[in-house]
Design a protein around this motif. Structure first.
Motif, PDB file in Angstrom:
ATOM      1  N   LEU A 238       0.827  -1.196   0.000  1.00  0.00           N
ATOM      2  CA  LEU A 238       0.000   0.000   0.000  1.00  0.00           C
ATOM      3  C   LEU A 238       0.871   1.260   0.000  1.00  0.00           C
ATOM      4  O   LEU A 238       0.606   2.207  -0.740  1.00  0.00           O
ATOM      5  CB  LEU A 238      -0.947  -0.018   1.198  1.00  0.00           C
TER       6      LEU A 238
ATOM      7  N   TRP B 223       2.257   1.719  -3.475  1.00  0.00           N
ATOM      8  CA  TRP B 223       1.257   2.283  -4.377  1.00  0.00           C
ATOM      9  C   TRP B 223       1.065   3.776  -4.115  1.00  0.00           C
ATOM     10  O   TRP B 223       0.965   4.579  -5.045  1.00  0.00           O
ATOM     11  CB  TRP B 223      -0.064   1.530  -4.255  1.00  0.00           C
ATOM     12  N   ILE B 224       1.042   4.175  -2.854  1.00  0.00           N
ATOM     13  CA  ILE B 224       0.915   5.592  -2.511  1.00  0.00           C
ATOM     14  C   ILE B 224       2.091   6.382  -3.085  1.00  0.00           C
ATOM     15  O   ILE B 224       1.911   7.485  -3.622  1.00  0.00           O
ATOM     16  CB  ILE B 224       0.790   5.789  -0.988  1.00  0.00           C
TER      17      ILE B 224
ATOM     18  N   TYR C 164      -5.381  10.201 -11.094  1.00  0.00           N
ATOM     19  CA  TYR C 164      -4.399   9.767 -10.105  1.00  0.00           C
ATOM     20  C   TYR C 164      -4.527  10.504  -8.779  1.00  0.00           C
ATOM     21  O   TYR C 164      -4.143   9.963  -7.740  1.00  0.00           O
ATOM     22  CB  TYR C 164      -2.984   9.819 -10.687  1.00  0.00           C
TER      23      TYR C 164
ATOM     24  N   GLU D  60      -7.023   8.314  -7.116  1.00  0.00           N
ATOM     25  CA  GLU D  60      -6.348   7.078  -6.696  1.00  0.00           C
ATOM     26  C   GLU D  60      -5.525   7.315  -5.432  1.00  0.00           C
ATOM     27  O   GLU D  60      -5.537   6.509  -4.505  1.00  0.00           O
ATOM     28  CB  GLU D  60      -5.425   6.566  -7.806  1.00  0.00           C
ATOM     29  N   ARG D  61      -4.808   8.434  -5.406  1.00  0.00           N
ATOM     30  CA  ARG D  61      -3.972   8.765  -4.251  1.00  0.00           C
ATOM     31  C   ARG D  61      -4.830   8.975  -3.009  1.00  0.00           C
ATOM     32  O   ARG D  61      -4.521   8.456  -1.934  1.00  0.00           O
ATOM     33  CB  ARG D  61      -3.157  10.026  -4.551  1.00  0.00           C
TER      34      ARG D  61
ATOM     35  N   CYS E 229      -7.808   7.795  -2.355  1.00  0.00           N
ATOM     36  CA  CYS E 229      -8.358   6.500  -1.928  1.00  0.00           C
ATOM     37  C   CYS E 229      -7.302   5.677  -1.200  1.00  0.00           C
ATOM     38  O   CYS E 229      -7.581   5.061  -0.168  1.00  0.00           O
ATOM     39  CB  CYS E 229      -8.900   5.725  -3.124  1.00  0.00           C
ATOM     40  N   ALA E 230      -6.091   5.655  -1.742  1.00  0.00           N
ATOM     41  CA  ALA E 230      -5.011   4.887  -1.120  1.00  0.00           C
ATOM     42  C   ALA E 230      -4.651   5.454   0.249  1.00  0.00           C
ATOM     43  O   ALA E 230      -4.419   4.700   1.203  1.00  0.00           O
ATOM     44  CB  ALA E 230      -3.790   4.857  -2.036  1.00  0.00           C
TER      45      ALA E 230
ATOM     46  N   GLU F 166      -7.364   4.444   2.652  1.00  0.00           N
ATOM     47  CA  GLU F 166      -7.263   3.021   2.985  1.00  0.00           C
ATOM     48  C   GLU F 166      -6.108   2.787   3.956  1.00  0.00           C
ATOM     49  O   GLU F 166      -6.244   2.048   4.933  1.00  0.00           O
ATOM     50  CB  GLU F 166      -7.079   2.183   1.721  1.00  0.00           C
ATOM     51  N   TYR F 167      -4.978   3.434   3.719  1.00  0.00           N
ATOM     52  CA  TYR F 167      -3.844   3.290   4.625  1.00  0.00           C
ATOM     53  C   TYR F 167      -4.226   3.778   6.022  1.00  0.00           C
ATOM     54  O   TYR F 167      -3.949   3.112   7.021  1.00  0.00           O
ATOM     55  CB  TYR F 167      -2.634   4.070   4.100  1.00  0.00           C
TER      56      TYR F 167
END
Length: 90
Positions: free
Chosen positions: A11, A14-15, A45, A48-49, A51-52, A55-56
């Motif tokens: 994770l 990905w971040i 993106y 996406e960032r 969301c990541a 989630e983290y």
């Protein structure tokens, strides 16, 4: 069925990827503000960032102030978790 906790290292990786993409395209947009493809790339993106990062924060604590949960029960609990640069594995 229990929700599976994502791998912390994956994770974070990905971040880092999506954060680099967002930062890079922001620099490009400074000199090409009307480039529609670049604007779409940025929006994709950036989402996406975000969301990541959320989630983290959900599983490991916030990385940025934007993902801090301000409720009284979660008051600064991330201080007790391993920091992102510490060994944590999956």
């Amino acid at each position: 069925m229990a929700e599976q906790k994502p791998c912390r290292k994956d994770l974070l990786h990905w971040i880092n990827i999506v954060s680099f993409a967002v930062d890079d395209v922001k620099l490009f947009l400074d000199s090409h503000p009307c480039d529609q493809d670049a604007l779409e790339f940025f929006e994709k993106y950036q989402k996406e960032r975000n969301c990541a990062l959320k989630e983290y924060a959900k599983y490991y604590g916030p990385l940025t102030i934007d993902t801090v949960n301000a409720s009284a029960t979660d008051r600064w609990n991330w201080i007790n978790e391993p920091w992102p640069w510490q060994e944590g594995g999956c």
